[in-house]
Enzyme design. Structure first.
Site, short mmCIF file in Angstrom:
data_model
loop_
_atom_site.label_atom_id
_atom_site.label_comp_id
_atom_site.label_asym_id
_atom_site.label_seq_id
_atom_site.Cartn_x
_atom_site.Cartn_y
_atom_site.Cartn_z
N ASP A 294 18.46 -10.29 147.66
CA ASP A 294 17.75 -9.06 147.96
C ASP A 294 16.76 -9.28 149.11
O ASP A 294 16.16 -10.36 149.22
CB ASP A 294 17.02 -8.59 146.70
CG ASP A 294 16.37 -7.24 146.86
OD1 ASP A 294 17.04 -6.33 147.36
OD2 ASP A 294 15.20 -7.10 146.48
N GLU A 341 21.62 -9.29 151.72
CA GLU A 341 21.25 -7.87 151.75
C GLU A 341 20.49 -7.65 153.06
O GLU A 341 19.27 -7.81 153.13
CB GLU A 341 20.41 -7.52 150.53
CG GLU A 341 20.14 -6.02 150.37
CD GLU A 341 18.91 -5.56 151.14
OE1 GLU A 341 19.09 -4.94 152.21
OE2 GLU A 341 17.80 -5.81 150.67
N ASP A 393 19.69 2.05 144.58
CA ASP A 393 18.51 2.70 145.15
C ASP A 393 18.82 4.05 145.80
O ASP A 393 17.91 4.67 146.37
CB ASP A 393 17.87 1.79 146.21
CG ASP A 393 17.00 0.70 145.59
OD1 ASP A 393 16.52 0.89 144.46
OD2 ASP A 393 16.81 -0.34 146.24
#
Length: 495
Positions: A294, A341, A393
């Site tokens: 992430d 990411e 998200d």
């Protein structure tokens, strides 16, 4: 990576009669579903223990190593003789089966899991129990003590009595002696979580399904990690953060975002051989076949905000650990594939590191229609990439599509050849499956054609997230037939 496809679904979103998804029968049924529709991957969100104070976000877990006891399957505990059917009667798990009521779940599970622990203590220890303790020695005792201290003194460990905040040996030994049963209870929860997870993982591998995990870059202050390994974090002498994480003001947020995670002392971490991060990576390597990193940009440059600021205006960019860090990780775990990411505006440094390590980057179809020739349009995809219709998200694809202004909506329709006859969501899925990208990932919500009602998280909103659950009828024949046909057409099934 081989050309393949997978589905994104958090464990907590699985059906269950106990208020939240678990590692039990419904997880096995989902694996069977994935195998039947020719998927090769199941992507989950971080599995660490969450808390209401952080909105139950899996990205603000109380540990980088522990598993969430909410995922322990109560039916499996019955099969193991640790629970009786009457233990599970008369409990309220929440009124809406489509949404998690964390307060009800926490109340019910605390009572039930203590009952299971009482029976566990009266039995001979399992044969693998000592091996489990050896394998988790570097974090488990600290985490168990942290949970007990947290219940005694509150979530803000910087306000704990000085001797336990500073981890003085005599003080910790006294706590262990005075509260040994509750410490042992926390150990039992972790043993049981990993026992149930390992069984599910083995079953998934038997079915040809590999598991993708998600590793947050930051560690919350409210965690056993920050208390036990405080020297790796940018804290003052009283263990209060000096500077914290966030992102600067941009077109989406005039004030930026203050995430409030304590920043790392990367110089100390490097001098110590990045041992803390190697431990974190090792924990994920044991659980998953691939790991998504992430906020990958934060390893090259990260935004640093003075602690206590309400906005990000006084923040500044700071250089991260860079390529040296990733080479250390690769040397320790050469067989663990990582996904970067790398969404958003990338610096040249991010691209250089990603290319040097040959990490696949990410693409999200919803990001593709804000400019003339976005890198997220399928014709610009590269082979070594992982692409999504939507993420945890964002709104599911159909919800996003419905919210678009008419001119943008028409552009999306023209590019993706969308039609109501095929189904808007199916057109998006088809477009990614037909792309050159090695790996396509779809949220289960997109397979089901859900809109905004299927959203999991709204970034920047503290309440009401991480609660969505799918109903038990997700695996209809229509969904199975359509997905199998697309997988065959676009050669993502291993012939």
């Amino acid at each position: 990576m081989q050309r393949a496809s997978g589905i994104l679904l958090p464990i907590f979103s699985l059906p269950s009669k106990y208020g939240i998804g678990s590692l039990g029968r419904e997880a096995y049924r989902f694996v069977d579903f994935l195998a039947d529709i020719h998927q090769a991957y199941w992507q989950v969100l971080p599995l660490g223990p969450t808390c209401p104070d952080s909105g139950n976000s899996p990205y603000s877990a109380l540990s980088s190593f522990a598993g969430d006891p909410n995922y322990i399957d109560l039916d499996l505990l019955q099969e193991e003789g640790l629970l009786e059917s009457e233990d599970l009667t008369g409990l309220e798990w929440g009124k809406d089966p489509g949404r998690i009521d964390y307060l009800a779940v926490d109340r019910g599970r605390d009572r039930v899991l203590h009952q299971a622990f009482a029976r566990f203590r009266n039995r001979p220890l399992p044969e693998d129990y000592s091996d489990f303790l050896d394998r988790t020695r570097h974090w488990l005792e600290d985490y168990a003590l942290y949970r007990v201290l947290r219940s005694l003194y509150g979530r803000d460990w910087t306000g704990w009595p000085r001797e336990v905040k500073k981890r003085e040996r005599e003080a910790l030994e006294a706590i262990r002696q005075a509260h040994g049963e509750e410490v042992d209870y926390q150990v039992f929860l972790q043993y049981t979580f990993f026992n149930h997870y390992d069984r599910l993982s083995a079953y998934a591998h038997e079915k040809g399904i590999r598991l993708i995990g998600d590793l947050p870059i930051y560690t919350p202050m409210d965690s056993g990690d920050a208390w036990a390994r405080a020297r790796y974090f940018l804290l003052d002498e009283d263990k209060v953060p000096v500077r914290v994480s966030g992102v600067p003001p941009d077109a989406y947020s005039a004030d930026g975002q203050v995430w409030n995670h304590p920043l790392y002392r990367w110089d100390v971490l490097k001098d110590d051989g990045y041992s803390y991060w190697l431990d974190k990576m090792g924990a994920n390597a044991r659980l998953f076949d691939l790991v998504r990193l992430d906020h990958f940009i934060g390893f090259t440059t990260y935004f640093s905000i003075p602690y206590g600021e309400k906005t990000a205006h006084r923040g500044e960019w700071v250089e991260g650990p860079g390529l040296d860090f990733f080479r250390t990780i690769q040397k320790a775990y050469p067989d663990l594939p990582l996904i970067a990411e790398d969404l958003g505006s990338l610096t040249p440094a991010v691209s250089r590191i990603k290319d040097a390590m040959a990490y696949p980057g990410m693409g999200v179809l919803q990001f593709a229609f804000g400019g003339d020739d976005s890198k997220y349009l399928p014709h610009n995809f590269v082979k070594n990439s992982v692409v999504y219709t939507s993420t945890h998200d964002s709104a599911p694809f159909l919800g996003w599509y419905r919210s678009l202004p008419d001119p943008v909506k028409k552009r999306v329709e023209a590019y993706l050849l969308l039609s109501e006859e095929e189904g808007i969501h199916w057109g998006a899925i088809r477009s990614l499956l037909g792309s050159v990208s090695d790996l396509t990932i779809f949220s289960l919500q997109d397979l089901l054609g859900l809109g905004e009602e299927g959203r999991i998280n709204i970034p920047g909103i503290a309440e009401g997230n991480w609660v969505w659950r799918v109903g038990p009828d997700y695996d209809s024949g229509e969904v199975r037939d359509r997905m199998r046909a697309y997988m065959t057409t676009y050669r993502r099934y291993p012939f």
